[in-house]
Design a protein around this motif. Structure first.
Motif: not given
Lengths: 396, 316
Positions: A331-335
């Motif tokens: 989630e953090q890498d994509v956002l």
């Protein structure tokens, strides 16, 4: 091909048939559902969109796959239902909020309180009732067994509940809460807990939405002041709430993580479609997108294994900490990739799409905090999988 | 493959690798490995390369994987072929009627046979007699025990024989095998580090009772576990894209692992007598074969930005 291979092969064919039919149904209903592709403007509209899409999913029967017939389902394996959510998200629809809670709490309610599930689940599956999950308290976050909300059982067997829950997703708008309360002494820790299913529209309940840094009010504190709860609302055994919570947590790692994976995949796809045509020439953007995709692919591979194990009724145990950590990383890498590639729009844009990116970015920060913070998951792996020396051993 | 068969085969392969045979292929033939591959296919390859990674030894088994997967060579010609592998930024290309080759071969290039070269990754594949070009130069470099040799030559394209098709799938097979070997290598490093921090005491308690080493090693475990899942997906789907993703993620995971293990093993882990250094060196070689994780991660991002859509995942 031996017998079990033959069964698997036929099950795969059946899944593919359902998934193809689902894609066709989405296409046929695209006019009817078109307005749901637009970002909702506030939490009320978000709830209305969620209910509307869920009603459509129920009407077509899609969301009934894999639930027992007694609770309004069609029976069979739940993995096809999970895959429907992924197809839905990749078509640009927001997976209904109602379903996130149901997919986490529903299996545990169905297993530990079948009568209650038969009564409450059909309306939840139709989108008429929104549930929430009341675990965390001001002094009981990562240390869940320290919770203090009390349920006192009267002579008639019914309970009176008093205390406070916090960080409850959808807490200010939900109709029901799956509530973990203390029925034993404070010292009883995890042995003196009970899970119950409580109406949120009764007397003695006060709710306060909490505004998050991004501006959305999707979580809340809920105060209970002598709230009566009937004996038949108990899920599992009195004082047996920890076992229900641990069972439920497996679905939080399996079904919920899979749905978040699907939502995260839809964010990455939206990023690819929003980026300028020459973005691939920018090495910084290519690296950010490559990293995001790899984290997402890792999460998908892992959660599909976990879903298969859950649907085969295997106990997944401490291994689910791996899933939780991969979820927050993805989630953090994509956002972060979205912020890197669409930077200016996300920072200064006032379009609802820009606001949605900002909300999602903030939500991705929560991913390594809720449901057992990243540090807790690392400690579980260090203790229970790697068998490293305990942190408390030999001093400090 | 059932668990007992797997354990038995893994034991035999481990014993063979630990004896450090001069000719692994001959040793495998003695074990009846061809039959194992015929019976179990990808599972056998996965097992062999995972064990090779755990043992921290080098071999030329990768050439066999590529040649078998390309399906274009008869067995006797295959035995006399040496695949020229891309390594880091070394690559081969075709332009202006010339074939420019730069890459590495595995093991001693003593066979009087052919170099098999895929130019521009796999747009075309050529066979070039080893005797017609400059001899390969043995490499010591960062990882002498991998026994690589560098092959460099530049010839008229007409002097090379165009080879079989299907090399894209051969490279995918190589990437899956390398991903398995990387994971085996990472698991071995993690085992060494877990053992080390459990044994060594400072300030009156084991180093491994401190939060930072515990969490770093847990993080390595998470990534290695995910890498394993991605390799399984790559074997199930048989798609080159999934093989690239699996090898890239495995390189990333083992990089995380080697950093964490080197840190928690302290000065001892940096000495020549400690086993960790050998695995770290071998990791660098494995990562560089067919593009380092950083190079292929960027390529994955570029392809996604071009396609503007996420490839459909394998069914659950």
């Amino acid at each position: 091909m031996n017998r079990s291979d033959q069964d698997t092969y036929e099950a795969d064919l059946e899944s593919d048939r359902i998934l193809d039919a689902f894609e066709d149904a989405l296409t046929m209903s695209s006019d009817q559902l078109k307005h749901l592709l637009r970002p909702s403007v506030d939490a009320d509209e978000q709830k209305a969109f969620s209910a509307e899409l869920l009603a459509w999913l129920y009407e077509g029967g899609w969301v009934r796959w894999g639930w027992p017939e007694e609770v309004g389902g069609f029976g069979g394996s739940a993995t096809v239902r999970a895959q429907l959510y992924e197809r839905l998200a990749l078509r640009g629809y927001v997976i209904p909020d109602h379903l996130y809670v149901l997919e986490v709490c529903g299996p545990a309610v169905a297993r530990h309180a079948p009568d209650l599930a038969a009564e409450a689940m059909p309306s939840a599956l139709r989108g008429e009732q929104l549930w929430c999950q009341g675990f965390s308290e001001p002094e009981a976050g990562s240390d869940l067994a320290a919770l203090r909300t009390k349920a006192v059982q009267g002579a008639d067997g019914n309970f009176v509940v008093s205390g406070q829950k916090i960080w409850t997703s959808y807490g200010s708008r939900a109709d029901k809460i799956v509530l973990l309360v203390r029925t034993g002494t404070a010292e009883s820790r995890h042995r003196g807990l009970t899970m119950m299913f409580v109406d949120l529209d009764g007397p003695g309940i006060e709710r306060r939405p909490i505004a998050m840094a991004g501006g959305r009010e999707e979580i809340a504190e809920i105060f209970f002041d002598d709230v009566p709860v009937a004996r038949d609302r108990v899920i599992g055994e009195v004082d047996g709430g920890w076992a229900v919570a641990m069972d439920l947590l497996q679905y939080e790692r399996g079904n919920y993580a899979w749905m978040r994976m699907a939502a995260t995949a839809s964010h990455l796809q939206e990023l690819l479609q929003s980026a300028d045509a020459d973005t691939g020439d920018d090495p910084l953007a290519a690296v950010a997108v490559g990293r995001a995709y790899l984290s997402l692919a890792a999460l998908r591979a892992r959660t599909s294994s976990t879903l298969r194990r859950l649907s085969a009724d295997e106990v997944v145990g401490p291994q689910t900490s791996v899933d939780k950590l991969l979820l927050s990383a993805a989630e953090q890498d994509v956002l972060d990739a979205s912020l890197a590639v669409l930077d200016t729009d996300i920072l200064i844009g006032d379009d609802p799409h820009d606001a949605r990116w900002r909300d999602e970015w903030w939500y991705s920060r929560a991913s390594s905090v809720y449901g057992g913070a990243r540090e807790i998951q690392h400690s579980i792996i260090a203790d229970r999988i790697l068998s490293l020396p305990k942190e408390s051993s030999g001093g400090r | 493959m059932d668990a007992d068969t797997r354990a038995m085969l893994a034991g035999s392969v481990r014993a063979l690798l630990q004896s450090q045979p001069a000719d692994l292929a001959a040793g495998l033939a003695e074990l009846g490995w061809d039959e194992v591959v015929a019976d179990y296919g990808a599972t056998a390859i996965e097992l062999l390369f995972t064990e090779q990674g755990k043992a921290g030894v080098a071999s030329a088994a990768l050439d066999g994987v590529l040649i078998a997967a390309s399906g274009g060579l008869n067995p006797s010609a295959a035995r006399q072929s040496l695949v020229v592998h891309p390594f880091g930024s070394l690559a081969s290309s075709v332009g202006s009627g010339r074939l420019c080759v730069d890459g590495v071969v595995l093991g001693e290039p003593t066979v009087a046979g052919s170099y098999v070269v895929a130019a521009d990754n796999c747009a075309a594949v050529y066979a070039v007699p080893t005797t017609s070009v400059a001899p390969a130069e043995p490499i010591a470099g960062f990882d002498p025990s991998s026994s690589l040799s560098r092959v460099r030559f530049d010839i008229a394209i007409d002097d090379a024989r165009e080879h079989e098709r299907g090399w894209e799938f051969a490279i995918a097979a190589a990437r899956r095998a390398l991903a398995c070997e990387l994971i085996g290598n990472g698991r071995a490093m993690l085992d060494i580090a877990v053992e080390h921090v459990g044994q060594r005491h400072q300030f009156g308690r084991p180093i491994g009772a401190n939060q930072t080493p515990r969490h770093r090693l847990a993080d390595a475990y998470v990534q290695l576990s995910a890498a394993r899942e991605l390799v399984q997906i790559a074997y199930v789907s048989d798609r080159p894209w999934d093989a690239t993703v699996a090898k890239t993620y495995a390189g990333y995971a083992v990089d995380t692992t080697s950093r964490a293990c080197l840190q928690v093993c302290g000065a001892m882990g940096l000495t020549s007598e400690h086993p960790l250094g050998g695995y770290v060196k071998r990791f660098r070689t494995l990562d560089a074969l067919y593009g380092s994780w950083q190079q292929t991660m960027r390529a994955v991002g570029e392809q996604l930005l071009l396609a503007r859509v996420i490839p459909r995942g394998v069914g659950v």
